[in-house]
Design a protein around this motif. Structure first.
Motif, mmCIF file in Angstrom:
data_model
loop_
_atom_site.group_PDB
_atom_site.id
_atom_site.type_symbol
_atom_site.label_atom_id
_atom_site.label_comp_id
_atom_site.label_asym_id
_atom_site.label_seq_id
_atom_site.Cartn_x
_atom_site.Cartn_y
_atom_site.Cartn_z
ATOM 1 N N GLU A 150 0.821 -1.202 0.000
ATOM 2 C CA GLU A 150 0.000 0.000 0.000
ATOM 3 C C GLU A 150 0.862 1.261 0.000
ATOM 4 O O GLU A 150 0.519 2.263 -0.620
ATOM 5 N N ILE A 151 1.996 1.187 0.675
ATOM 6 C CA ILE A 151 2.858 2.367 0.787
ATOM 7 C C ILE A 151 3.751 2.540 -0.442
ATOM 8 O O ILE A 151 3.866 3.635 -0.991
ATOM 9 N N ALA A 152 4.374 1.465 -0.894
ATOM 10 C CA ALA A 152 5.401 1.615 -1.940
ATOM 11 C C ALA A 152 5.393 0.498 -2.969
ATOM 12 O O ALA A 152 6.408 0.313 -3.652
ATOM 13 N N GLY A 153 4.294 -0.235 -3.102
ATOM 14 C CA GLY A 153 4.304 -1.361 -4.028
ATOM 15 C C GLY A 153 3.368 -1.238 -5.208
ATOM 16 O O GLY A 153 3.561 -1.909 -6.223
ATOM 17 N N LYS A 154 2.367 -0.394 -5.108
ATOM 18 C CA LYS A 154 1.396 -0.291 -6.198
ATOM 19 C C LYS A 154 1.896 0.593 -7.334
ATOM 20 O O LYS A 154 1.622 0.332 -8.503
ATOM 21 N N SER A 155 2.587 1.647 -6.993
ATOM 22 C CA SER A 155 3.146 2.545 -8.002
ATOM 23 C C SER A 155 4.526 2.985 -7.530
ATOM 24 O O SER A 155 4.818 2.973 -6.333
ATOM 25 N N PRO A 156 5.391 3.375 -8.467
ATOM 26 C CA PRO A 156 6.755 3.765 -8.078
ATOM 27 C C PRO A 156 6.761 4.977 -7.161
ATOM 28 O O PRO A 156 5.969 5.909 -7.324
ATOM 29 N N SER A 157 7.653 4.948 -6.191
ATOM 30 C CA SER A 157 7.839 6.062 -5.262
ATOM 31 C C SER A 157 9.308 6.451 -5.253
ATOM 32 O O SER A 157 10.189 5.630 -5.517
ATOM 33 N N LEU A 158 9.552 7.714 -4.937
ATOM 34 C CA LEU A 158 10.932 8.197 -4.898
ATOM 35 C C LEU A 158 11.546 7.895 -3.537
ATOM 36 O O LEU A 158 11.028 8.311 -2.503
ATOM 37 N N PHE A 159 12.660 7.156 -3.560
ATOM 38 C CA PHE A 159 13.403 6.839 -2.348
ATOM 39 C C PHE A 159 14.788 7.455 -2.436
ATOM 40 O O PHE A 159 15.361 7.590 -3.525
ATOM 41 N N TYR A 160 15.337 7.829 -1.278
ATOM 42 C CA TYR A 160 16.741 8.210 -1.187
ATOM 43 C C TYR A 160 17.504 7.030 -0.583
ATOM 44 O O TYR A 160 17.201 6.585 0.526
ATOM 45 N N VAL A 161 18.486 6.545 -1.340
ATOM 46 C CA VAL A 161 19.265 5.376 -0.923
ATOM 47 C C VAL A 161 20.626 5.851 -0.431
ATOM 48 O O VAL A 161 21.323 6.598 -1.126
ATOM 49 N N ARG A 162 21.011 5.417 0.769
ATOM 50 C CA ARG A 162 22.312 5.774 1.342
ATOM 51 C C ARG A 162 23.065 4.512 1.720
ATOM 52 O O ARG A 162 22.505 3.602 2.338
ATOM 53 N N ARG A 163 24.321 4.476 1.373
ATOM 54 C CA ARG A 163 25.187 3.365 1.799
ATOM 55 C C ARG A 163 25.572 3.595 3.264
ATOM 56 O O ARG A 163 26.137 4.631 3.609
ATOM 57 N N GLU B 132 29.370 -6.524 8.364
ATOM 58 C CA GLU B 132 30.492 -7.122 9.092
ATOM 59 C C GLU B 132 30.473 -8.640 9.037
ATOM 60 O O GLU B 132 31.523 -9.284 9.114
ATOM 61 N N ARG B 133 29.305 -9.239 8.877
ATOM 62 C CA ARG B 133 29.208 -10.704 8.846
ATOM 63 C C ARG B 133 29.518 -11.273 7.463
ATOM 64 O O ARG B 133 30.123 -12.328 7.345
ATOM 65 N N PHE B 134 29.116 -10.557 6.439
ATOM 66 C CA PHE B 134 29.326 -11.034 5.068
ATOM 67 C C PHE B 134 29.896 -9.878 4.244
ATOM 68 O O PHE B 134 29.180 -8.927 3.916
ATOM 69 N N SER B 135 31.174 -9.978 3.939
ATOM 70 C CA SER B 135 31.854 -8.863 3.272
ATOM 71 C C SER B 135 31.345 -8.610 1.862
ATOM 72 O O SER B 135 31.572 -7.532 1.308
ATOM 73 N N GLU B 136 30.648 -9.598 1.274
ATOM 74 C CA GLU B 136 30.124 -9.392 -0.079
ATOM 75 C C GLU B 136 28.811 -8.613 -0.055
ATOM 76 O O GLU B 136 28.216 -8.365 -1.104
ATOM 77 N N GLU B 137 28.353 -8.218 1.136
ATOM 78 C CA GLU B 137 27.107 -7.468 1.266
ATOM 79 C C GLU B 137 27.377 -6.077 1.844
ATOM 80 O O GLU B 137 28.337 -5.870 2.591
ATOM 81 N N GLU B 138 26.510 -5.155 1.469
ATOM 82 C CA GLU B 138 26.517 -3.827 2.069
ATOM 83 C C GLU B 138 25.162 -3.572 2.712
ATOM 84 O O GLU B 138 24.153 -4.156 2.306
ATOM 85 N N ILE B 139 25.171 -2.670 3.688
ATOM 86 C CA ILE B 139 23.925 -2.275 4.342
ATOM 87 C C ILE B 139 23.511 -0.918 3.780
ATOM 88 O O ILE B 139 24.298 0.040 3.809
ATOM 89 N N TRP B 140 22.291 -0.892 3.241
ATOM 90 C CA TRP B 140 21.757 0.335 2.650
ATOM 91 C C TRP B 140 20.558 0.821 3.450
ATOM 92 O O TRP B 140 19.791 0.028 4.003
ATOM 93 N N GLU B 141 20.404 2.158 3.465
ATOM 94 C CA GLU B 141 19.221 2.778 4.054
ATOM 95 C C GLU B 141 18.376 3.360 2.925
ATOM 96 O O GLU B 141 18.886 4.055 2.054
#
Length: 650
Positions: free
Chosen positions: A50-63, A68-77
């Motif tokens: 209902e919030i962000a799945g029916k139509s595209p919404s603008l998000f700000y993505v921050r690294r 720390e557990r899996f170096s091949e992954e990053e945590i994004w906000e």
């Protein structure tokens, strides 16, 4: 902001704790009791949809950081953007705010791990909840992405999106100024605020006169009754009031019909700005605000006969408050440039450009810019953090500013021109008047803006842009009409030019053929000339031999042992060797001689020897001059043979 292509990113909740927090904040803690564990997951996906799945919404993505557990992954906000003019809080969030957050609006925040190698699995949500609305504003660490979040989807995060996000700096590595660095700024702002507050005053007026123009009003003020805020217990000394009045020149004055006291300036009427002060006479001339003048001219407002003129440095105080807010954002690491705190306090820390931008002159606003001006513009476009342009008056700094604005506008960007002087800003804008590629907007009060900047004020900007665009279109249309006329003149002579072009092509083709033939003929001529010269040389040699032979054969007596004959005979050899005619002739002569000897011929041995040699000479002559000449010489040789020998030979 340039338009973004909408993307679908898959996601899944990483655990029950994340799901419970998300439902609790959006629908309330009471909603959790309605669902069992698996129902909670389904419900969380419905709410997210209902919030962000029916139509595209603008998000700000921050690294945020590397996992720390899996170096091949990053945590994004990911935070739902709130700084767009058309932003509207989703309905579910509006209900959540009314229910649980009376202090203000909220926006959606997600914290997720991402496989940076291939994006498979999409977002693995570690946390999902609501945060304060200002968190949804863009800063130097945020990348804008138009997203639709799909639950239980195998849609990976596109590789291009991962690459774009990885170009952003990590939030956890943001540059935050130290307390010591900020202390000086806070102290300075506090001093500024005290100075601004010390400028305010309130003075009663006893009469006014504005004539019939409704542009200038002259007030008769009681300078001895000036106070700080309208309260008699806060009087101002005459000298202090004089200084405050002088400092308020060209500033806005507020009119109250009674002492303002603690009332806000918004409760009064904005008169206009102080235009002239005659302090000794107690006269104050105010340039009326345009809107107020129109209202007075239309009879919709009338000045009170007596009242109070009040000034407070509200603009200065508001500006100071904005500066404090900016310092707070800097301290939180939320500046538009993530490296601002590094070079703001030490310019040597500004990053060196990776590469220098090069501009073509045909793409310049001012194609007559000199090399130094062009170099300055290129350096500004290349700079990552900070650039200083220095030059004496008249060197074209304003021209450079206008060119910078134009080049950034061509790239889809925006430029803020700020100066301590209004004139500098207006001068820069004046260079852009006739270029519709730039939609300039001048912020400021109309009476403080110079003539050059007036067309760009908010109330004039649209009309100015439309007028400039129309003028530009008319100029381009006129030029195209000139081009059409020129083309029409050319088309009128098209057949003639076409025939001329065909004749020219045929001429050049024939010319090439003759040129190539000439080279071939010259080559053959050279070869023939060389052969002719060789023939002349050979002819000369043969003529010499023929003359020698003729002399030899004409001699009544030949001394075959003489050096003259012995030297001459080898010269005949090249013409007789290998000649079948000569060899056959010589063979027959030998046979004839042998038969003569065997038959007891009367010829003397010396005579026979001479005959044989004479035959050899005759053979040489035949080889040299041909068969006809050989026959003549042969007959001459036979005539020298004794008759008896000839009969026996026959």
């Amino acid at each position: 902001m340039p338009s973004l292509v909408a993307e679908d990113w898959g996601y899944k909740f990483s655990g029950d704790r994340t799901i419970s927090k998300f439902i609790g904040q959006v629908e309330g803690e009471a909603a959790l009791a309605k669902y069992c564990d698996w129902e909670c997951r389904d419900r969380a996906e419905v709410v997210m949809s209902e919030i962000a799945g029916k139509s595209p919404s603008l998000f700000y993505v921050r690294r945020q950081k590397v996992n720390e557990r899996f170096s091949e992954e990053e945590i994004w906000e990911l935070i739902l953007a709130t700084d767009r003019d058309d932003f509207k809080l989703p309905e579910l969030l509006q209900k959540a705010v009314k229910r649980s957050y009376p202090e203000g609006n909220r926006t959606l925040r997600l914290l997720a791990t991402v496989r940076i190698e291939d994006g498979i699995g999409g977002l693995k949500l570690l946390d999902a909840g609501l945060v304060a609305l200002p968190r949804g504003r863009k800063d130097g660490y945020a990348l804008a992405v138009q997203l639709r979040l799909l639950p239980k989807s195998r849609s990976p995060i596109p590789a291009k999106s991962i690459a774009r996000v990885q170009q952003m700096p990590f939030w956890d590595e943001r540059h935050i100024p130290t307390t010591e660095q900020l202390k000086v700024w806070h102290t300075f702002l506090n001093v500024e605020k005290r100075i601004a507050e010390a400028r305010q005053f309130c003075v009663p007026f006893r009469a006014h006169n504005y004539g019939s123009g409704f542009k200038i009003v002259t007030f008769e003020i009681d300078r001895n009754s000036a106070t700080l805020d309208g309260y008699e217990e806060n009087p101002l000394q005459v000298g202090d009031f004089r200084e405050r009045l002088k400092q308020a020149r060209n500033e806005d004055i507020i009119l109250f019909d009674s002492p303002p006291g603690s009332r806000s300036s918004r409760d009064g009427e904005t008169l206009g700005s102080i235009a002239e002060i005659e302090f000794e006479r107690g006269m104050l001339r105010i340039k009326l605000d345009v809107d107020l003048g129109d209202r007075m001219a239309g009879g919709r407002y009338q000045l009170p006969k007596q009242g109070f003129l009040y000034f407070e440095a509200a603009g200065d105080i508001s500006q100071i408050d904005r500066k404090k807010k900016a310092l707070k954002m800097l301290a939180d690491g939320r500046a538009q440039n993530p490296y601002l705190s590094e070079f703001l306090f030490d310019s040597s820390e500004a990053r060196i450009p990776d590469k220098l931008v090069k501009l073509d002159r045909e793409n310049l606003l001012n194609r007559n810019a000199n090399d130094d001006q062009l170099a300055a513009v290129e350096m500004v476009l290349s700079a990552r953090d900070l650039i200083l342009i220095q030059g004496p008056p008249g060197t074209g700094k304003t021209t450079v500013i206008a060119e910078i604005c134009y080049q950034i506008a061509r790239q889809g960007g925006k430029t803020l021109i700020a100066s301590q002087a209004n004139l500098a800003v207006d001068n820069a804008l004046s260079r852009l008047v006739h270029n519709p590629a730039i939609r300039a907007l001048r912020k400021g009060k109309a009476h403080k803006v110079q003539e050059e900047g007036q067309p760009f004020l908010e109330e004039n900007a649209i009309g100015t842009w439309l007028q400039n665009t129309a003028t530009d279109c008319e100029q381009k249309l006129s030029q195209r009409q000139i081009n059409v006329t020129s083309l029409q003149r050319l088309l009128a002579d098209f057949d003639r030019f076409n025939a001329y072009s065909a004749a020219e092509r045929a001429f050049f083709k024939e010319q090439k053929y003759l040129h190539d033939g000439k080279a071939e003929v010259e080559e053959k001529l050279t070869a023939q000339s060389a052969a002719y010269q060789l023939s002349l040389t050979a002819k000369s040699e043969i003529a010499s031999l023929v003359d020698g032979l003729a002399n030899l054969l004409a001699a009544p007596e030949i001394n075959w042992e003489s050096s003259e004959v012995s030297e001459f005979m080898p010269k005949l050899k090249p013409y007789s060797e290998g000649n079948v005619l000569v060899e056959n002739f010589m063979a027959n002569v030998r046979i004839c001689v042998n038969h003569t000897i065997q038959n007891g011929g009367r010829s003397r041995p010396g005579s026979l020897s001479r005959d044989v040699r004479s035959c050899g000479v005759a053979a040489g002559v035949a080889a040299v001059v041909g068969c006809g000449e050989s026959t003549r010489v042969g007959r001459q040789a036979k005539s020298d043979t004794p008759p008896q020998s000839r009969t026996e030979n026959q």
